[in-house]
Design an enzyme around this catalytic site. Structure first.
Site, PDB file in Angstrom:
ATOM      1  N   GLY A  22       0.767  -1.194  -0.092  1.00  0.00           N
ATOM      2  CA  GLY A  22       0.051  -0.156  -0.065  1.00  0.00           C
ATOM      3  C   GLY A  22       0.901   1.197   0.042  1.00  0.00           C
ATOM      4  O   GLY A  22       0.402   2.281   0.582  1.00  0.00           O
ATOM      5  N   SER A  49       1.583   3.453  -2.662  1.00  0.00           N
ATOM      6  CA  SER A  49       1.102   4.436  -3.727  1.00  0.00           C
ATOM      7  C   SER A  49       0.614   5.554  -3.030  1.00  0.00           C
ATOM      8  O   SER A  49       0.719   6.862  -3.800  1.00  0.00           O
ATOM      9  CB  SER A  49       0.119   3.760  -4.612  1.00  0.00           C
ATOM     10  OG  SER A  49      -1.126   3.191  -3.702  1.00  0.00           O
ATOM     11  N   ARG A  50       0.194   5.638  -1.920  1.00  0.00           N
ATOM     12  CA  ARG A  50      -0.493   6.984  -1.088  1.00  0.00           C
ATOM     13  C   ARG A  50      -0.720   6.742   0.153  1.00  0.00           C
ATOM     14  O   ARG A  50      -0.361   5.595   0.808  1.00  0.00           O
ATOM     15  CB  ARG A  50      -1.977   7.188  -1.826  1.00  0.00           C
ATOM     16  CG  ARG A  50      -2.935   6.236  -1.892  1.00  0.00           C
ATOM     17  CD  ARG A  50      -3.906   6.359  -3.008  1.00  0.00           C
ATOM     18  NE  ARG A  50      -4.704   5.036  -3.080  1.00  0.00           N
ATOM     19  CZ  ARG A  50      -6.093   4.940  -2.506  1.00  0.00           C
ATOM     20  NH1 ARG A  50      -6.408   5.804  -1.560  1.00  0.00           N
ATOM     21  NH2 ARG A  50      -6.547   3.808  -2.627  1.00  0.00           N
ATOM     22  N   VAL A  81      -2.825  -8.077  -2.446  1.00  0.00           N
ATOM     23  CA  VAL A  81      -2.241  -8.712  -1.134  1.00  0.00           C
ATOM     24  C   VAL A  81      -3.127  -9.777  -0.678  1.00  0.00           C
ATOM     25  O   VAL A  81      -2.593 -10.730  -0.038  1.00  0.00           O
ATOM     26  CB  VAL A  81      -1.958  -7.706   0.055  1.00  0.00           C
ATOM     27  CG1 VAL A  81      -0.870  -6.899  -0.448  1.00  0.00           C
ATOM     28  CG2 VAL A  81      -3.294  -7.088   0.335  1.00  0.00           C
ATOM     29  N   SER A 126      -4.773  -0.847  13.809  1.00  0.00           N
ATOM     30  CA  SER A 126      -5.693   0.394  13.920  1.00  0.00           C
ATOM     31  C   SER A 126      -6.302   0.302  15.443  1.00  0.00           C
ATOM     32  O   SER A 126      -6.330  -0.683  15.964  1.00  0.00           O
ATOM     33  CB  SER A 126      -6.910   0.500  13.157  1.00  0.00           C
ATOM     34  OG  SER A 126      -7.779   1.279  13.435  1.00  0.00           O
ATOM     35  N   TYR A 140     -13.681  -4.359   9.994  1.00  0.00           N
ATOM     36  CA  TYR A 140     -12.432  -3.733   9.916  1.00  0.00           C
ATOM     37  C   TYR A 140     -11.699  -4.067  11.427  1.00  0.00           C
ATOM     38  O   TYR A 140     -10.470  -4.307  11.360  1.00  0.00           O
ATOM     39  CB  TYR A 140     -12.594  -2.385   9.455  1.00  0.00           C
ATOM     40  CG  TYR A 140     -11.325  -1.255   9.446  1.00  0.00           C
ATOM     41  CD1 TYR A 140     -10.580  -1.293   8.499  1.00  0.00           C
ATOM     42  CD2 TYR A 140     -11.062  -0.715  10.748  1.00  0.00           C
ATOM     43  CE1 TYR A 140      -9.445  -0.403   8.271  1.00  0.00           C
ATOM     44  CE2 TYR A 140      -9.816   0.266  10.471  1.00  0.00           C
ATOM     45  CZ  TYR A 140      -9.135   0.401   9.443  1.00  0.00           C
ATOM     46  OH  TYR A 140      -7.839   1.153   9.395  1.00  0.00           O
ATOM     47  N   ALA A 176     -12.508  -6.518  13.303  1.00  0.00           N
ATOM     48  CA  ALA A 176     -12.044  -7.748  13.659  1.00  0.00           C
ATOM     49  C   ALA A 176     -10.618  -7.924  12.675  1.00  0.00           C
ATOM     50  O   ALA A 176      -9.770  -8.672  13.234  1.00  0.00           O
ATOM     51  CB  ALA A 176     -13.008  -8.850  12.791  1.00  0.00           C
ATOM     52  N   LYS A 225      -8.333  -5.755  11.980  1.00  0.00           N
ATOM     53  CA  LYS A 225      -7.059  -5.173  12.760  1.00  0.00           C
ATOM     54  C   LYS A 225      -7.020  -5.945  14.045  1.00  0.00           C
ATOM     55  O   LYS A 225      -5.718  -5.793  14.654  1.00  0.00           O
ATOM     56  CB  LYS A 225      -7.599  -3.767  12.908  1.00  0.00           C
ATOM     57  CG  LYS A 225      -7.631  -2.915  11.610  1.00  0.00           C
ATOM     58  CD  LYS A 225      -6.469  -2.962  10.823  1.00  0.00           C
ATOM     59  CE  LYS A 225      -6.177  -2.038   9.801  1.00  0.00           C
ATOM     60  NZ  LYS A 225      -5.105  -2.106   9.053  1.00  0.00           N
ATOM     61  N   ILE A 227      -5.971   9.622  10.784  1.00  0.00           N
ATOM     62  CA  ILE A 227      -4.989   9.963  10.211  1.00  0.00           C
ATOM     63  C   ILE A 227      -5.284  10.753   8.905  1.00  0.00           C
ATOM     64  O   ILE A 227      -6.237  10.015   8.156  1.00  0.00           O
ATOM     65  CB  ILE A 227      -3.723   9.125   9.811  1.00  0.00           C
ATOM     66  CG1 ILE A 227      -3.308   8.414  11.212  1.00  0.00           C
ATOM     67  CG2 ILE A 227      -2.760   9.562   9.026  1.00  0.00           C
ATOM     68  CD1 ILE A 227      -2.298   9.262  12.077  1.00  0.00           C
TER      69      ILE A 227
HETATM   70  P1  NDP Z   1      -5.367   4.752   1.748  1.00  0.00           P
HETATM   71  O1  NDP Z   1      -6.951   4.252   1.377  1.00  0.00           O
HETATM   72  O2  NDP Z   1      -4.809   6.088   1.567  1.00  0.00           O
HETATM   73  O3  NDP Z   1      -4.310   3.771   0.945  1.00  0.00           O
HETATM   74  C1  NDP Z   1      -4.552   2.439   0.839  1.00  0.00           C
HETATM   75  C2  NDP Z   1      -3.344   1.808   0.475  1.00  0.00           C
HETATM   76  O4  NDP Z   1      -3.249   0.288   0.375  1.00  0.00           O
HETATM   77  C3  NDP Z   1      -3.139   2.101  -1.323  1.00  0.00           C
HETATM   78  O5  NDP Z   1      -1.803   2.200  -1.463  1.00  0.00           O
HETATM   79  C4  NDP Z   1      -3.810   1.092  -2.099  1.00  0.00           C
HETATM   80  O6  NDP Z   1      -3.343   0.678  -3.258  1.00  0.00           O
HETATM   81  C5  NDP Z   1      -3.396  -0.139  -1.162  1.00  0.00           C
HETATM   82  N1  NDP Z   1      -4.095  -1.431  -1.284  1.00  0.00           N
HETATM   83  C6  NDP Z   1      -5.717  -1.452  -1.052  1.00  0.00           C
HETATM   84  N2  NDP Z   1      -6.018  -2.708  -1.268  1.00  0.00           N
HETATM   85  C7  NDP Z   1      -5.014  -3.505  -1.651  1.00  0.00           C
HETATM   86  C8  NDP Z   1      -4.814  -4.761  -2.146  1.00  0.00           C
HETATM   87  N3  NDP Z   1      -5.888  -5.632  -2.168  1.00  0.00           N
HETATM   88  N4  NDP Z   1      -3.641  -5.037  -2.436  1.00  0.00           N
HETATM   89  C9  NDP Z   1      -2.619  -4.314  -2.651  1.00  0.00           C
HETATM   90  N5  NDP Z   1      -2.743  -2.865  -2.158  1.00  0.00           N
HETATM   91  C10 NDP Z   1      -3.791  -2.427  -1.546  1.00  0.00           C
HETATM   92  O7  NDP Z   1      -5.121   4.132   3.262  1.00  0.00           O
HETATM   93  P2  NDP Z   1      -4.383   4.889   4.452  1.00  0.00           P
HETATM   94  O8  NDP Z   1      -2.977   5.359   3.879  1.00  0.00           O
HETATM   95  O9  NDP Z   1      -5.279   5.820   5.162  1.00  0.00           O
HETATM   96  O10 NDP Z   1      -4.256   3.657   5.353  1.00  0.00           O
HETATM   97  C11 NDP Z   1      -3.142   2.784   5.510  1.00  0.00           C
HETATM   98  C12 NDP Z   1      -3.182   1.560   6.541  1.00  0.00           C
HETATM   99  O11 NDP Z   1      -3.340   2.337   7.683  1.00  0.00           O
HETATM  100  C13 NDP Z   1      -4.333   0.751   6.473  1.00  0.00           C
HETATM  101  O12 NDP Z   1      -4.136  -0.648   6.614  1.00  0.00           O
HETATM  102  C14 NDP Z   1      -5.533   1.434   7.195  1.00  0.00           C
HETATM  103  O13 NDP Z   1      -6.463   0.588   7.639  1.00  0.00           O
HETATM  104  C15 NDP Z   1      -4.642   2.060   8.379  1.00  0.00           C
HETATM  105  N6  NDP Z   1      -5.190   3.129   9.171  1.00  0.00           N
HETATM  106  C16 NDP Z   1      -5.495   4.062   8.716  1.00  0.00           C
HETATM  107  C17 NDP Z   1      -6.075   5.057   9.391  1.00  0.00           C
HETATM  108  C18 NDP Z   1      -6.454   6.613   8.854  1.00  0.00           C
HETATM  109  O14 NDP Z   1      -7.150   7.149   9.816  1.00  0.00           O
HETATM  110  N7  NDP Z   1      -6.127   6.795   7.823  1.00  0.00           N
HETATM  111  C19 NDP Z   1      -6.128   4.630  11.029  1.00  0.00           C
HETATM  112  C20 NDP Z   1      -5.718   3.509  11.411  1.00  0.00           C
HETATM  113  C21 NDP Z   1      -5.362   2.540  10.405  1.00  0.00           C
HETATM  114  P3  NDP Z   1      -4.207   1.694  -4.503  1.00  0.00           P
HETATM  115  O15 NDP Z   1      -3.542   3.155  -4.265  1.00  0.00           O
HETATM  116  O16 NDP Z   1      -3.690   1.062  -5.869  1.00  0.00           O
HETATM  117  O17 NDP Z   1      -5.526   1.604  -4.203  1.00  0.00           O
END
Ligand code: NDP
Length: 246
Positions: free
Chosen positions: A11, A13-14, A63, A141, A154, A156, A158, A187
């Protein structure tokens, strides 16, 4: 410094994953990262990483797919020679009250967030064992610690990652490999941007530090956990949540 090390980040990319890639690259690590569909954002990350003069490559891979992640890890090892650091960050949400949640949405979140982490640990750990060194960080999380209405799937997944983290920490400790979990609160990323504005404002009222976190707030801790200085920390769940859950 992490010069000479290779990090595999899911993950990247962003959002938080991109910030983690950049924090590790700032310490000199070469970066292999995974994304799902968003090739344009992945290329942006590669461009940002190259400014740190490290090797960087993006891999499109789901993944949630056991065989695809096995092939991915083989490609990363062929390209970079090794994996020293694994950060399981890829995650999705499919929010709905449990009474209305579809089986498909429950499974999608478990498969990506929890099984995805298992897959990458499963496929990289043998190589780390041979090296007798490694760092694994799982992004969980506060929802996995507190529960959250509308996020049965989610929360469950995490919470499951926390059990996975502690088990892997115990299984791999004798080989010089640490495994820790980082639990962010709210975040600022695309994930929280998708939340209704009112909900986020209400959440901030309950955060002692009275602000939403930045992806970098999480990334700095992850980079520390991947460093040599963190060699005696394993099996822990560290929160980055502005004091939301104490
Ligand atoms: P984003 O939605 O901004 O980014 C998600 C990333 O995961 C992207 O790079 C996406 O790729 C990639 N991704 C999603 N599904 C798959 C898959 N099946 N296979 C490979 N890559 C995948 O998420 P955040 O940056 O906000 O979150 C990152 C992590 O932090 C997550 O696990 C989230 O649960 C956790 N988290 C986030 C919080 C928040 O407030 N933001 C709080 C607590 C935990 P693509 O760009 O190609 O879609």
């Amino acid at each position: 410094m992490l010069t000479g090390k290779t990090a595999l980040v899911s993950g990247g990319s962003r959002g938080i994953g991109r910030a983690i890639c950049l924090a590790l690259a700032a310490q000199g690590a070469d970066i292999a990262f995974v994304y799902a569909h968003n090739a344009a954002r992945a290329e942006e990350t590669v461009g940002l990483l190259k400014k740190h003069k490290v090797r960087a490559k993006a891999y499109a891979c789901d993944v949630a797919d056991f065989s695809a992640t096995q092939r991915l890890v083989q490609s990363v090892i062929a390209d970079f020679g090794q994996v020293d650091i694994l950060v399981n960050n890829a995650g999705i949400t499919r929010d709905m009250l449990c009474m209305r949640m579809s089986e498909q949405d429950f499974n999608a979140v478990i498969d990506t967030n929890l099984k995805g982490a298992f897959h990458l640990i499963r496929h990289t750990s043998m190589q780390m064992i041979k090296q007798r060194a490694g760092r694994i960080v799982n992004i969980t999380s506060v929802a996995g610690l507190m529960g959250n209405p509308g996020q049965a799937n989610y929360s469950a997944a995490k919470a499951g990652m926390i059990g996975l983290t502690k088990t892997i920490a115990k299984e791999l400790a004798s080989r010089g490999i640490t495994c820790n979990a980082v639990a962010p609160g709210f975040i600022q990323t695309d994930m929280t941007d998708a939340m209704p504005e009112g909900i986020l404002q209400k959440a901030i009222e309950f955060i002692p530090l009275k602000r939403i976190g930045a992806a970098e707030d999480v990334a700095h801790l992850v980079a520390f956990l991947c460093s040599e200085e963190a060699a005696y920390i394993t099996g822990q769940v560290l929160q980055v949540d502005g004091g939301l859950r104490m």
